[in-house]
Design a protein around this motif. Structure first.
Motif, PDB file in Angstrom:
ATOM      1  N   THR A  76      93.450 -24.258 -15.718  1.00 12.40           N
ATOM      2  CA  THR A  76      93.778 -23.347 -16.814  1.00 12.40           C
ATOM      3  C   THR A  76      92.545 -22.534 -17.216  1.00 12.40           C
ATOM      4  O   THR A  76      92.666 -21.349 -17.546  1.00 12.40           O
ATOM      5  N   ASP A  77      91.370 -23.141 -17.174  1.00 13.68           N
ATOM      6  CA  ASP A  77      90.135 -22.391 -17.450  1.00 13.68           C
ATOM      7  C   ASP A  77      89.949 -21.266 -16.436  1.00 13.68           C
ATOM      8  O   ASP A  77      89.576 -20.142 -16.787  1.00 13.68           O
ATOM      9  N   ARG A  78      90.204 -21.580 -15.163  1.00 13.13           N
ATOM     10  CA  ARG A  78      90.049 -20.573 -14.116  1.00 13.13           C
ATOM     11  C   ARG A  78      91.051 -19.440 -14.315  1.00 13.13           C
ATOM     12  O   ARG A  78      90.716 -18.259 -14.153  1.00 13.13           O
ATOM     13  N   LEU A  79      92.292 -19.790 -14.693  1.00 15.88           N
ATOM     14  CA  LEU A  79      93.303 -18.765 -14.926  1.00 15.88           C
ATOM     15  C   LEU A  79      92.917 -17.889 -16.118  1.00 15.88           C
ATOM     16  O   LEU A  79      93.055 -16.660 -16.065  1.00 15.88           O
ATOM     17  N   GLU A  80      92.431 -18.500 -17.189  1.00 16.80           N
ATOM     18  CA  GLU A  80      91.991 -17.721 -18.347  1.00 16.80           C
ATOM     19  C   GLU A  80      90.893 -16.739 -17.950  1.00 16.80           C
ATOM     20  O   GLU A  80      90.892 -15.583 -18.375  1.00 16.80           O
ATOM     21  N   LEU A  81      89.937 -17.203 -17.134  1.00 19.16           N
ATOM     22  CA  LEU A  81      88.842 -16.333 -16.695  1.00 19.16           C
ATOM     23  C   LEU A  81      89.380 -15.169 -15.854  1.00 19.16           C
ATOM     24  O   LEU A  81      88.968 -14.017 -16.031  1.00 19.16           O
ATOM     25  N   GLU A  82      90.303 -15.470 -14.937  1.00 18.21           N
ATOM     26  CA  GLU A  82      90.892 -14.417 -14.104  1.00 18.21           C
ATOM     27  C   GLU A  82      91.623 -13.382 -14.956  1.00 18.21           C
ATOM     28  O   GLU A  82      91.531 -12.173 -14.712  1.00 18.21           O
ATOM     29  N   LEU A  83      92.344 -13.855 -15.956  1.00 17.71           N
ATOM     30  CA  LEU A  83      93.089 -12.940 -16.816  1.00 17.71           C
ATOM     31  C   LEU A  83      92.142 -12.045 -17.610  1.00 17.71           C
ATOM     32  O   LEU A  83      92.358 -10.832 -17.707  1.00 17.71           O
ATOM     33  N   ARG A  84      91.100 -12.638 -18.175  1.00 19.20           N
ATOM     34  CA  ARG A  84      90.154 -11.839 -18.963  1.00 19.20           C
ATOM     35  C   ARG A  84      89.407 -10.828 -18.089  1.00 19.20           C
ATOM     36  O   ARG A  84      89.121  -9.711 -18.515  1.00 19.20           O
ATOM     37  N   THR A  85      89.099 -11.232 -16.852  1.00 18.63           N
ATOM     38  CA  THR A  85      88.373 -10.339 -15.943  1.00 18.63           C
ATOM     39  C   THR A  85      89.246  -9.184 -15.478  1.00 18.63           C
ATOM     40  O   THR A  85      88.804  -8.028 -15.417  1.00 18.63           O
ATOM     41  N   SER A  86      90.487  -9.483 -15.151  1.00 18.64           N
ATOM     42  CA  SER A  86      91.374  -8.463 -14.595  1.00 18.64           C
ATOM     43  C   SER A  86      92.048  -7.603 -15.657  1.00 18.64           C
ATOM     44  O   SER A  86      92.502  -6.497 -15.366  1.00 18.64           O
ATOM     45  N   LEU A  87      92.137  -8.119 -16.881  1.00 23.49           N
ATOM     46  CA  LEU A  87      92.775  -7.385 -17.972  1.00 23.49           C
ATOM     47  C   LEU A  87      91.801  -7.304 -19.141  1.00 23.49           C
ATOM     48  O   LEU A  87      91.895  -8.056 -20.108  1.00 23.49           O
ATOM     49  N   PRO A  88      90.824  -6.401 -19.055  1.00 23.51           N
ATOM     50  CA  PRO A  88      89.765  -6.346 -20.070  1.00 23.51           C
ATOM     51  C   PRO A  88      90.257  -6.031 -21.475  1.00 23.51           C
ATOM     52  O   PRO A  88      89.534  -6.250 -22.439  1.00 23.51           O
ATOM     53  N   GLU A  89      91.489  -5.524 -21.593  1.00 25.70           N
ATOM     54  CA  GLU A  89      92.009  -5.254 -22.934  1.00 25.70           C
ATOM     55  C   GLU A  89      92.357  -6.540 -23.690  1.00 25.70           C
ATOM     56  O   GLU A  89      92.573  -6.525 -24.901  1.00 25.70           O
ATOM     57  N   LEU A  90      92.408  -7.672 -22.974  1.00 25.54           N
ATOM     58  CA  LEU A  90      92.682  -8.954 -23.630  1.00 25.54           C
ATOM     59  C   LEU A  90      91.448  -9.413 -24.398  1.00 25.54           C
ATOM     60  O   LEU A  90      90.372  -9.579 -23.840  1.00 25.54           O
TER      61      LEU A  90
END
Length: 203
Positions: free
Chosen positions: A175-189
């Motif tokens: 889940t940590d890795r997924l959170e990092l991927e989401l923040r990296t790929s969707l900078p508006e988050l």
């Protein structure tokens, strides 16, 4: 207060109900408490709250770091003074700890406004989330996606299924890795929260 009230009641049952009874409460260290618990108690002694308390140990002893929750209206100077006070308390109360690093975390009691996204924007982000999640945890594991627009940016939370026998450490890492991927790929988050749950939890 319940302990004090019970003590007063017991004393009055012996010496008389009209007696004036004063009970003073004094905190004592819990010898059975873990170092992490004792750090949290030391923070509470300063009428503050902390989270993400982590510990490391080397040849010199324990090193602690934590997130100290402070109101956003506070100045940096005042916040730093509070952090210094909390650090000093921890070092006095938890003698095993030789170093404390404190991250100042915003924590305001008033909730910030959060608005839903329009259908097209939501659909585009949900599709992107599904694609990223498939590459990290596998297809179809992420569900219950919540998207809200706040003054600071977009907030995203979602649930992620794992087999019930998955070690908690592995589920947390994923889940940590997924959170990092989401923040990296969707900078508006501006904030991302992925909640791990066992498969079949809602069956």
């Amino acid at each position: 207060e319940r302990v004090a009230a019970d003590a007063r009641s017991r004393v009055r049952s012996v010496v008389g109900e009209r007696s004036s009874v004063f009970v003073q409460l004094r905190a004592v260290a819990d010898d059975a408490a873990s170092i992490r618990q004792r750090i949290a108690e030391a923070v509470a002694m300063e009428a503050m709250h902390a989270h993400n308390i982590t510990l490391r140990r080397d040849a010199g002893g324990y090193h602690a770091d934590l997130h100290l929750e402070l109101p956003g209206r506070m100045t940096l100077g005042d916040a730093h003074a509070v952090a210094d006070r909390v650090e000093g308390r921890i070092l006095r109360e938890v003698l095993e700890v030789g170093r404390v690093d404190i991250h100042l975390e915003l924590h305001d009691e008033e909730p910030e406004p959060a608005d839903p996204l329009d259908a097209s924007a939501r659909a585009a982000i949900e599709a992107r989330v599904a694609d990223l999640a498939a590459g990290v945890v596998g297809s179809g594991r992420v569900h219950d996606v919540l998207l809200r627009r706040t003054p600071a940016g977009l907030y995203l939370s979602c649930h992620c299924f794992f087999p019930a026998g998955t070690p908690l450490a592995l589920a947390h890492a994923q889940t940590d890795r997924l959170e990092l991927e989401l923040r990296t790929s969707l900078p508006e988050l501006i904030r991302v929260a992925v909640h791990a749950e066992p498969e079949g939890a809602h069956d």
